[in-house]
Design a protein around this motif. Structure first.
Motif, PDB file in Angstrom:
ATOM      1  N   PRO B 243      27.567  23.376  43.471  1.00  0.00           N
ATOM      2  CA  PRO B 243      28.162  23.976  44.681  1.00  0.00           C
ATOM      3  C   PRO B 243      27.319  25.111  45.279  1.00  0.00           C
ATOM      4  O   PRO B 243      27.308  25.305  46.489  1.00  0.00           O
ATOM      5  N   ALA B 244      26.596  25.834  44.419  1.00  0.00           N
ATOM      6  CA  ALA B 244      25.758  26.929  44.952  1.00  0.00           C
ATOM      7  C   ALA B 244      24.680  26.382  45.881  1.00  0.00           C
ATOM      8  O   ALA B 244      24.336  26.998  46.893  1.00  0.00           O
ATOM      9  N   HIS B 245      24.142  25.202  45.522  1.00  0.00           N
ATOM     10  CA  HIS B 245      23.132  24.593  46.396  1.00  0.00           C
ATOM     11  C   HIS B 245      23.765  24.150  47.708  1.00  0.00           C
ATOM     12  O   HIS B 245      23.211  24.341  48.788  1.00  0.00           O
ATOM     13  N   LEU B 246      24.918  23.546  47.585  1.00  0.00           N
ATOM     14  CA  LEU B 246      25.626  23.066  48.773  1.00  0.00           C
ATOM     15  C   LEU B 246      25.965  24.256  49.685  1.00  0.00           C
ATOM     16  O   LEU B 246      25.844  24.172  50.906  1.00  0.00           O
ATOM     17  N   HIS B 247      26.362  25.324  49.042  1.00  0.00           N
ATOM     18  CA  HIS B 247      26.711  26.551  49.766  1.00  0.00           C
ATOM     19  C   HIS B 247      25.532  27.022  50.608  1.00  0.00           C
ATOM     20  O   HIS B 247      25.670  27.347  51.789  1.00  0.00           O
ATOM     21  N   ASP B 248      24.350  27.023  50.004  1.00  0.00           N
ATOM     22  CA  ASP B 248      23.149  27.440  50.731  1.00  0.00           C
ATOM     23  C   ASP B 248      22.866  26.527  51.919  1.00  0.00           C
ATOM     24  O   ASP B 248      22.513  26.979  53.001  1.00  0.00           O
ATOM     25  N   ARG B 313      33.704  30.337  52.991  1.00  0.00           N
ATOM     26  CA  ARG B 313      32.930  30.132  51.759  1.00  0.00           C
ATOM     27  C   ARG B 313      33.443  28.924  50.966  1.00  0.00           C
ATOM     28  O   ARG B 313      32.650  28.067  50.574  1.00  0.00           O
ATOM     29  N   PRO B 314      34.765  28.808  50.739  1.00  0.00           N
ATOM     30  CA  PRO B 314      35.225  27.649  49.968  1.00  0.00           C
ATOM     31  C   PRO B 314      34.849  26.320  50.627  1.00  0.00           C
ATOM     32  O   PRO B 314      34.507  25.358  49.947  1.00  0.00           O
ATOM     33  N   LEU B 315      34.875  26.303  51.964  1.00  0.00           N
ATOM     34  CA  LEU B 315      34.530  25.044  52.651  1.00  0.00           C
ATOM     35  C   LEU B 315      33.081  24.652  52.375  1.00  0.00           C
ATOM     36  O   LEU B 315      32.770  23.495  52.120  1.00  0.00           O
ATOM     37  N   LYS B 316      32.203  25.647  52.405  1.00  0.00           N
ATOM     38  CA  LYS B 316      30.780  25.349  52.213  1.00  0.00           C
ATOM     39  C   LYS B 316      30.479  24.879  50.786  1.00  0.00           C
ATOM     40  O   LYS B 316      29.458  24.276  50.527  1.00  0.00           O
ATOM     41  N   ARG B 317      31.383  25.177  49.860  1.00  0.00           N
ATOM     42  CA  ARG B 317      31.140  24.780  48.464  1.00  0.00           C
ATOM     43  C   ARG B 317      31.879  23.497  48.099  1.00  0.00           C
ATOM     44  O   ARG B 317      31.812  23.050  46.954  1.00  0.00           O
TER      45      ARG B 317
END
Lengths: 481, 396
Positions: B243-248, B313-317
Motif C-alpha cells: 500500500p505504501a507504493h500505491l500511496h506514492d 489517504r485511505p483511498l490512495k492506499r
C-alpha cells in the motif's frame, strides 16, 4: 558484483554529508556562526556597504513620494517599465526558497536540508524588495491600502476590480509573504531553542527564549512540529505556482503582442525558479566560502542545484522558441512584427543578452565537470540573474515601446532615480541577509541531523547488501564495516 | 534480503492471467478493426475523425509512459523502480503506434483544411502556413518524430535489459533520460501542433505542447496505476508491491491531475480574457454549443472529483478505490480528446456515432494485446537496480 557495489555507493547514493560528522559537530558548527565572540571585520565592511545602499533606497523613495512618480522614466507608451521589471525579477527570486522548502520536502529530497533555511530567508527578503515597486508605483503608498485591499471606505469612493489580475496579485503576493514567513519561522523554532540552550544568560538567551516558544524537544513537540511543517509545506506548494502564474496573468490577459500568450504561466514559473536558484547559488557559494561550510553544503548539493538550473533554463528556452514559432504560425501581422522587432529593433541588445545568458550559457551544465566547478557555477549564477532581469525587461518594455499605433512609438530610458532605486533594493536584500547570517542559524540544524541519520541508515542497508553478496571483506573495503 | 533473478519473473499464474487478456484483446482488436474498416468505407469522414481521436489517446499512453520512464530514471525515486517494467512495456508499443499512423496520413483530406489546395488558396492563414503545414511536410515530420522516439525507446529498453544481466547501467540510463525527456517535450509539442492544433484554422496556443505533455502524463500515470494494481494480485508483485507504493503513485497522480488542470485553466483564462476573433472560436465551438456539457464534465469529473478524492489517504492506499478514480480519469481522457477533436467537424453540437467508440476501441485492443505480450518478456522488477532494496523496503 564489485562494480555494482561501487555504482551503488559512489554514483547512485553518494553521501550527502561528510561521513565523519556527528550530531554534536553539526550543532557546533552551525551555531558557532551566530555566537561570534567578536564579529569579523569583513562582516562590518559588508554591512556598511549594503546599509549604505539601503539608505540610498530610502532616499530615492522619499524623493519619489515628495516629488511624484514622474521621477521614474515611465511614460507613454511604456507605462510599465523599470519598476515592474524589478518587481517581477525580485518576486521570481523568491521562488527557489519556496520550491526548496515545500516541494522538495514533499518529494522527500533530502539534499534540500542543507540549503532550505537560507533559501527561505531569501524568499522573504526578495518579496520585501518586490513589494516596494508596485506599492510606490501608486505614488501615494499610504493610500494604497484602500486601493489594493477591499477595505470598505467612504474616503476614496472606489472599489477594487476583481477581474483584474493586478488585484489577484495583491492577494497572491501577500499570501505568499505571510506563508513564507510562517513556514520559515516554524522551521526555525527547534533551532532557536538550540541557540537558547547554548546561550549564556543575558539578552541573547531571553530573545531566543521568547522566539523558541518554550520548545523543549519532547517527542510530543516534535510530533506536532512535524505535522505543522507538513501542512505548511502542503499550503506553500501551490504558492510556488500561483504567485508567478498570477504575475504572468498581469500581462497575458491583455491583448498586447508579446504579452497575450498562453504559455506565460508555466514559462513564468519556470523562469522564476531558474532565477531563484541562481540567486540562492550566488549567495550560498559566498556564504559557504566565507563561513567554511564545505562539509555541510557539499558538492553534491551544488551539483543538484545546477541540474535544476539547467532544467529550468530549458523551460525558458523552450518558451522563447515556442513564442516565436506560434507568432509566425498565427499569421497575425502584429505578433510577427513584435517578435521581429525583439531581435532587430532598437532593443535588440536586450533580447540577445537574455538569450545568451538564459539559454546558451547554462548549457555548460550538461558537463559534469562544469556542474562541479565552483568558479563556473558562480559565473553562471550571475549571468542567469542578468539574463532573467533582461527577460522581464524584454517582455515589459519591448512589448510596450512599439504598440499598434506607430505614431505613439517611443524609446524608454531609465532615469537615475530608477537605477538608484533598483540598486537600493540590493541594499535591503543583502542587509537583511547579513543580519540573518549573524543572528539566526543559516542551516536547519535539526533537519541536517535527520539527513545524517537517514544517511547512516542507508549505509547500514548497503553494508548488509554487500555482505550478502560479497562477504565482510568487501564491506570493509568500502568503508562500511 | 537476498533475491534471485527468477524471483521477479512473471509467475505461471500471472502468465495464465495475462494470456487470458492477450487472446481476447487480440481477437477483439481484429474484429473491431474489420468493423472499423467497414465503417471507413461507409462513412470515411466519421471514421477518420474517430480514428484521430483514438490514435491520440493510445499514442498518448505510449509516449506518456516513455516520458515517465525517463522521469523516474532522472529522479531515482522508489516509485520508479516498482513501475519501471510496466512503463517499459508500454513504451515498446511504439512500433505499433508508428504503424497505426498510416491511416492518419491517409485521412489528411478528411481531417485538415490545409490538406485542400483550393482552401489554402482562399484562406489567408492557410496560405501563410502552407510552406510548413502541407501534406508532405506533415508526413516528413511525423517520420522524423517516430524515428527519434524509436531511438530513445530502443536504448531505454536495451540498456535496461543489460542492467538486468550485468548491472551498472543506471547512470547511462539517467544520462539518456535527460536529453530524452527534453526531446520528448519538444517533439510532442510540435507533433501535436500538426495533429491536433491544426484541426482549426484559427487556433494557436503556445501552451499547447505543455498541455499535451500533461494530458499524456496524466493518462499514462492513471494507466500505470491500474496495471500495477492488477499485477499486484499475483506473484512476484503480490508480496512486494505494498500500500505504501500505491500511496506514492496516488500522490503523483494527484500532481498530474493538478498540473493538467493548471495548464487547461491557464489557456482558458488567457484566451477568454483576450476574447480575440482569431482565437476565441476554438472555445466557442466547445463551450457555446452542446459540446459545452463535455467541457463542464471535464472540469467536474477530470479535475474536481479526482482532486477531492485523491486528497484522501485511505483511498490512495486501497487498490480498488484508487482504481475507481483512475478509471474515471482514463474515461475522461477519452472525453477530453473527443472534446478537442470532434467539435471542429460537428460545430452545431454534440454528436456521438458508433464509430466514435468502436474505432478507438479497435486501436486500444491491439495496443493492449501488444502491451500484455511485452509485459511477459522481462522480470517484473529490475533485479540489479541500485535502489531496489530501498524501494522494496519503502513498502514495509
Amino acid at each position: 558484483m564489485a562494480d555494482l557495489a561501487s555504482v551503488i555507493r559512489e554514483e547512485c547514493n553518494p553521501p550527502m554529508l561528510s561521513r565523519d560528522m556527528s550530531y554534536h559537530d553539526i550543532t557546533d558548527q552551525i551555531s558557532s556562526v551566530t555566537e561570534w565572540k567578536k564579529t569579523p571585520k569583513q562582516w562590518w565592511i559588508l554591512i556598511t556597504i549594503t546599509s549604505s545602499l539601503l539608505l540610498l533606497l530610502l532616499a530615492m523613495l522619499t524623493y519619489l513620494v515628495s516629488t511624484g512618480i514622474g521621477v521614474w522614466g515611465n511614460n507613454s507608451p511604456a507605462g510599465w517599465a523599470w519598476d515592474i521589471t524589478n518587481f517581477v525579477w525580485w518576486i521570481g527570486i523568491g521562488h527557489a526558497g519556496t520550491l526548496i522548502s515545500a516541494i522538495l520536502f514533499l518529494l522527500r529530497q533530502k539534499w534540500r536540508t542543507a540549503i532550505n533555511r537560507a533559501a527561505e530567508a531569501m524568499t522573504i527578503f526578495a518579496v520585501a524588495c518586490a513589494a516596494i515597486f508596485p506599492l510606490f508605483h501608486t505614488g501615494r503608498p499610504w493610500r494604497a491600502v484602500y486601493w489594493l485591499f477591499p477595505i470598505p471606505n467612504t474616503y476614496l469612493h472606489m472599489w477594487q476590480n476583481y477581474r483584474s489580475p493586478l488585484e489577484w496579485d495583491v492577494f497572491a503576493v501577500s499570501t505568499y509573504g505571510t506563508v513564507s514567513i510562517l513556514f520559515w519561522y516554524t522551521g526555525l523554532i527547534p533551532d532557536l531553542a538550540t541557540l537558547r540552550d547554548r546561550s549564556p544568560n543575558g539578552l541573547r538567551k531571553v530573545m531566543y527564549g521568547i522566539f523558541s516558544l518554550g520548545w523543549r524537544g519532547s517527542s510530543t513537540h516534535w510530533k506536532h512540529y512535524e505535522k505543522a511543517y507538513m501542512i505548511l509545506a502542503g499550503i506553500s506548494t501551490p504558492l510556488v505556482l500561483s504567485v508567478h502564474t498570477i504575475v504572468s496573468f498581469d500581462f497575458a490577459v491583455s491583448v498586447i503582442p508579446g504579452w497575450h500568450t498562453t504559455v506565460f504561466p508555466p514559462y513564468f514559473v519556470g523562469g522564476a525558479i531558474f532565477s531563484g536558484f541562481a540567486m540562492v547559488m550566488t549567495l550560498l557559494l559566498l556564504s559557504r566560502w566565507a563561513l567554511h561550510l564545505e562539509n555541510i553544503i557539499t558538492m553534491r548539493h551544488l551539483e543538484v542545484m545546477n541540474k535544476v538550473i539547467l532544467a529550468t533554463s530549458m523551460i525558458v528556452g523552450y518558451s522563447y522558441g515556442t513564442e516565436f514559432f506560434i507568432a509566425w504560425y498565427s499569421g497575425d501581422i502584429y505578433e510577427r512584427f513584435h517578435f521581429f522587432n525583439r531581435i532587430t529593433g532598437p532593443y535588440w541588445w536586450a533580447w540577445w543578452t537574455m538569450c545568451i545568458c538564459n539559454v546558451v550559457i547554462p548549457q555548460f551544465f550538461w558537463v559534469k565537470k562544469m556542474r562541479r566547478n565552483i568558479a563556473v557555477m558562480f559565473i553562471i549564477s550571475i549571468t542567469t540573474n542578468i539574463g532573467m532581469w533582461f527577460e522581464r525587461f524584454v517582455i515589459i518594455v519591448l512589448s510596450l515601446h512599439r504598440d499598434f499605433l506607430p505614431s505613439s512609438w517611443g524609446y524608454f530610458r531609465p532615469t537615475w532615480v530608477d537605477v538608484c532605486t533598483y540598486l537600493g533594493t540590493f541594499g535591503l536584500f543583502l542587509t537583511l541577509y547579513l543580519l540573518f547570517v549573524k543572528f539566526l542559524p543559516m542551516i536547519a540544524i535539526g533537519e541536517v541531523k535527520s539527513t545524517l541519520s537517514a544517511q547512516n541508515h542507508v549505509e547500514h542497508v548497503y553494508a548488509h547488501y554487500l555482505e550478502t553478496y560479497e562477504g565482510a571483506e568487501t564491506k570493509e573495503t568500502h568503508g562500511l564495516a | 534480503m537476498t533475491t534471485t533473478a527468477s524471483a521477479f519473473d512473471v509467475s505461471p499464474e500471472l502468465k495464465r492471467d495475462l494470456q487470458r487478456v492477450f487472446t481476447p484483446a487480440l481477437g477483439a482488436g481484429i474484429l473491431l478493426s474489420i468493423a472499423s474498416i467497414v465503417g471507413a468505407i461507409y462513412s470515411p469522414g466519421d471514421f477518420f475523425h474517430s480514428y484521430l481521436m483514438g490514435y491520440l489517446f493510445w499514442l498518448g499512453l505510449t509516449l506518456g509512459c516513455m516520458g515517465i520512464l525517463m522521469l523516474q530514471y532522472l529522479t531515482a525515486g522508489a516509485w520508479g523502480i516498482m513501475t519501471r517494467r510496466t512503463l517499459e512495456s508500454a513504451s515498446r508499443t511504439l512500433p505499433l503506434c508508428a504503424l497505426l499512423f498510416i491511416p492518419v496520413a491517409i485521412g489528411m483530406p478528411w481531417l485538415y483544411d490545409w490538406a485542400h489546395p483550393d482552401l489554402v488558396k482562399n484562406i489567408y492563414v492557410l496560405r501563410h502556413r502552407a510552406v510548413y503545414m502541407n501534406p508532405s511536410m506533415y508526413i516528413g515530420r511525423a517520420v522524423l518524430y517516430f524515428v527519434v522516439w524509436g531511438i530513445v525507446m530502443y536504448f531505454l529498453n536495451k540498456w535496461s535489459l543489460e542492467q538486468d544481466e550485468k548491472g551498472g547501467m543506471e547512470k547511462r540510463l539517467a544520462k539518456l533520460s535527460a536529453p530524452g525527456l527534453l526531446i520528448y517535450v519538444f517533439t510532442i509539442s510540435y507533433a501535436t501542433i500538426d495533429w491536433a492544433e491544426s484541426l482549426e484554422n484559427n487556433w494557436f496556443s503556445t501552451i499547447w505542447g505543455f498541455l499535451f505533455v500533461a494530458r499524456e502524463g496524466l493518462a499514462a500515470f492513471a494507466f500505470v496505476i491500474i496495471v500495477m494494481a492488477l499485477l499486484s494480485r499475483r506473484e512476484p508483485l503480490a508480496s512486494r508491491f505494498k500500500p505504501a507504493h500505491l500511496h506514492d503513485l496516488g500522490k503523483l497522480l494527484l500532481v498530474f491531475v493538478m498540473l493538467w488542470a493548471y495548464f487547461e485553466f491557464s489557456q482558458l483564462v488567457v484566451i477568454w480574457s483576450g476574447n480575440l476573433t482569431d482565437e476565441i472560436p476554438w472555445y466557442l465551438h466547445r463551450f457555446a454549443t452542446s459540446w459545452g456539457w463535455l467541457g463542464v464534465m471535464l472540469i467536474v469529473l477530470e479535475f474536481i472529483v479526482p482532486f477531492l478524492m485523491l486528497l484522501s489517504r485511505p483511498l490512495k492506499r486501497n487498490a480498488t478505490a484508487l482504481c475507481c478514480v483512475v478509471g474515471l480519469i482514463i474515461f475522461m481522457r477519452w472525453v477530453d480528446l473527443m472534446w478537442i477533436v470532434m467539435p471542429q467537424y460537428y460545430q452545431r453540437g454534440f454528436r456521438l456515432t458508433w464509430m466514435n467508440i468502436v474505432v478507438p476501441a479497435s486501436i486500444g485492443c491491439l495496443w493492449i494485446a501488444v502491451f500484455v505480450w511485452q509485459l511477459q518478456k522481462r522480470p517484473l522488477l529490475p533485479l540489479l537496480a541500485p535502489n531496489l532494496e530501498k524501494a522494496l523496503e519503502h513498502g514495509e
